[in-house]
Design an enzyme around this catalytic site. Structure first.
Site, PDB file in Angstrom:
ATOM      1  N   HIS A   1       0.726  -1.226  14.611  1.00  0.00           N
ATOM      2  CA  HIS A   1      -0.585  -0.024  14.423  1.00  0.00           C
ATOM      3  C   HIS A   1      -1.922  -0.737  15.152  1.00  0.00           C
ATOM      4  CE1 HIS A   1       1.753   2.207  11.350  1.00  0.00           C
ATOM      5  NE2 HIS A   1       1.817   0.924  10.621  1.00  0.00           N
TER       6      HIS A   1
ATOM      7  N   HIS B   1       1.010  -1.179  -0.022  1.00  0.00           N
ATOM      8  CA  HIS B   1       0.180  -0.234   0.123  1.00  0.00           C
ATOM      9  C   HIS B   1       0.888   1.324   0.142  1.00  0.00           C
ATOM     10  CE1 HIS B   1       0.788  -0.575   4.565  1.00  0.00           C
ATOM     11  NE2 HIS B   1       0.759   0.695   4.584  1.00  0.00           N
TER      12      HIS B   1
ATOM     13  N   HIS C   1      -5.946  -2.174   4.005  1.00  0.00           N
ATOM     14  CA  HIS C   1      -6.044  -0.849   3.299  1.00  0.00           C
ATOM     15  C   HIS C   1      -5.317  -1.015   2.034  1.00  0.00           C
ATOM     16  CE1 HIS C   1      -2.469  -0.255   5.240  1.00  0.00           C
ATOM     17  NE2 HIS C   1      -2.402   0.933   5.056  1.00  0.00           N
TER      18      HIS C   1
ATOM     19  N   TYR D   1       9.013   1.615  10.198  1.00  0.00           N
ATOM     20  CA  TYR D   1       9.001   2.825   9.172  1.00  0.00           C
ATOM     21  C   TYR D   1      10.673   3.121   9.480  1.00  0.00           C
ATOM     22  CZ  TYR D   1       4.236   3.753   9.290  1.00  0.00           C
ATOM     23  OH  TYR D   1       2.601   3.726   9.225  1.00  0.00           O
TER      24      TYR D   1
ATOM     25  N   GLU E   1       8.162   1.310   4.696  1.00  0.00           N
ATOM     26  CA  GLU E   1       7.328   0.573   5.729  1.00  0.00           C
ATOM     27  C   GLU E   1       7.552  -0.587   5.399  1.00  0.00           C
ATOM     28  OE1 GLU E   1       2.898   0.746   6.190  1.00  0.00           O
ATOM     29  OE2 GLU E   1       3.464   0.273   8.262  1.00  0.00           O
TER      30      GLU E   1
ATOM     31  N   HIS F   1       4.640   7.213   3.078  1.00  0.00           N
ATOM     32  CA  HIS F   1       5.419   6.047   2.750  1.00  0.00           C
ATOM     33  C   HIS F   1       4.813   5.096   1.698  1.00  0.00           C
ATOM     34  CE1 HIS F   1       2.452   4.611   6.090  1.00  0.00           C
ATOM     35  NE2 HIS F   1       2.639   3.526   5.291  1.00  0.00           N
TER      36      HIS F   1
HETATM   37  C1  M3P Z   1      -0.087   2.750   8.381  1.00  0.00           C
HETATM   38  C2  M3P Z   1      -0.544   1.338   8.272  1.00  0.00           C
HETATM   39  C3  M3P Z   1      -1.186   7.194   9.910  1.00  0.00           C
HETATM   40  C4  M3P Z   1      -1.366   5.826   9.833  1.00  0.00           C
HETATM   41  C5  M3P Z   1      -0.299   4.782   9.390  1.00  0.00           C
HETATM   42  C6  M3P Z   1      -0.837   3.350   9.147  1.00  0.00           C
HETATM   43  C7  M3P Z   1      -2.304   8.107  10.269  1.00  0.00           C
HETATM   44  O1  M3P Z   1       0.955   2.983   7.727  1.00  0.00           O
HETATM   45  O2  M3P Z   1       0.270   0.545   7.232  1.00  0.00           O
HETATM   46  O3  M3P Z   1      -1.540   0.963   8.840  1.00  0.00           O
HETATM   47  O4  M3P Z   1      -0.113   7.723   9.294  1.00  0.00           O
HETATM   48 FE    FE Z   2       1.424   1.861   6.212  1.00  0.00          FE
END
Ligand code: M3P
Ligand code: FE
Length: 310
Positions: free
Chosen positions: A249, A155, A202, A258, A268, A217
């Site tokens: 997360h 993603h 996502h 990251y 990431e 990212h």
């Molecule tokens: C992610 C993920 C925000 C969240 C990031 C989350 C608001 O990168 O892969 O779940 O920057």
């Molecule tokens: Fe992410």
């Protein structure tokens, strides 16, 4: 759910400041397969378990950031259908002939409300995932899985204005679904949306930001949490600039790290996360819960995570 229409992010094209350092980073540290170099100096990479020719393109430039992101759709008919829906929505669409992009069929290109250039395409040369398609193995030959060993580009998270409008455009024109959102406490005002076109948590996400077209990212998938820790060891051993992690997360529930490529583009690697079905309700987070939403273990955000974009 049958996955038709938009399938996944098929290609991210990044600008880097130093091509040779970046090749070492993406090929040897992350462990992507270098697939080609072209006359204009672009270098093409794929993850070991991806079937199509490449998923990451880098080129040297004076500024870092994202040139475009390209999502693969299920058929040429689907591409024609999306083109019509996007034009009918009032967004200008450019047609790009087959062969203009390496190993690629025709593409359509448009700018989304956050200022990012997006492409859709249906065809890219398939080179295989390093294992036979007939009587396949479960692992490729020795030496194929290297570095952090990601299986796929998963993603992208981008920063720009008009996040709610981006959510509306992607759901109405391309059948994405709202998986998670961050809202201003007590309101419906979206500061961030996480959209899926598959049953991943996502396939693309945005965070509201005044400057258009910024990259937060690109993210690669690892098979398990141990591999996330191994990626952390590679980051440590090679003195790669670590942004944060390993941690988890709250949003998506992925185990994550990251870090930055040598030019400062954020990468990431992550594993886990839930399987999402289209009848799941969207998950909502209040802005006041941003800490645990993003980094669940300590519930706190680090400064660079919120401020550094390319
Ligand atoms: C992610 C993920 C925000 C969240 C990031 C989350 C608001 O990168 O892969 O779940 O920057
Ligand atoms: Fe992410």
């Amino acid at each position: 759910m049958a996955i038709t229409g938009v399938l996944r992010i098929g290609e991210a094209a990044l600008r880097v400041l130093d091509l040779e350092e970046s090749i070492v980073h993406y090929r040897d540290r992350i462990g992507l397969q270098e697939m080609a170099r072209d006359d204009e100096g672009r270098v093409y990479f794929k993850c070991w378990d991806e079937w199509d020719h490449h998923s990451l393109v880098i080129r040297e430039a004076d500024e870092t950031g994202l040139d475009y992101m390209a999502y693969k759709v299920s058929s040429d008919a689907a591409l024609t259908n999306f083109e019509k829906r996007i034009r009918d929505y009032g967004v200008e669409v450019e047609n790009i002939d087959a062969g203009v992009y390496l190993k690629s069929g025709r593409r359509i290109q448009f700018t989304i409300p956050s200022g990012h250039v997006m492409q859709l395409y249906a065809e890219k040369v398939k080179v295989g995932n390093n294992m036979p398609a007939h009587n396949p193995e479960v692992i490729p030959d020795e030496g194929i899985i290297r570095g952090m060993g990601p299986t796929r580009l998963d993603h992208i998270l981008i920063y720009g204005p008009n996040v709610p409008e981006c959510g509306k455009f992607f759901t109405e024109c391309m059948d994405f679904e709202l998986a998670e959102e961050i809202v201003k406490d007590g309101t419906d005002d979206q500061l961030s949306v996480f959209l899926a076109c598959s049953n991943k948590p996502h396939d693309i996400a945005w965070v509201e930001h005044p400057e258009p077209g910024k990259l937060h990212h690109i993210s690669f998938f690892l098979n398990n949490e141990i591999d996330v820790y191994h990626a952390g060891d590679i980051i440590g051993k090679n003195r790669i600039s670590n942004d944060i992690g390993p941690t988890r997360h709250g949003i998506t529930r992925g185990a994550t790290i990251y870090f930055f490529d040598p030019s400062g583009n954020r990468n990431e690697v992550f594993s886990g996360g839930y399987i999402r079905y289209p009848d799941n309700p969207p998950l909502r987070w209040d802005e006041s819960q941003l800490g645990p939403a993003i980094f669940y273990h300590d519930g706190k955000l680090n400064e660079s995570f919120l401020t550094v974009v390319t």
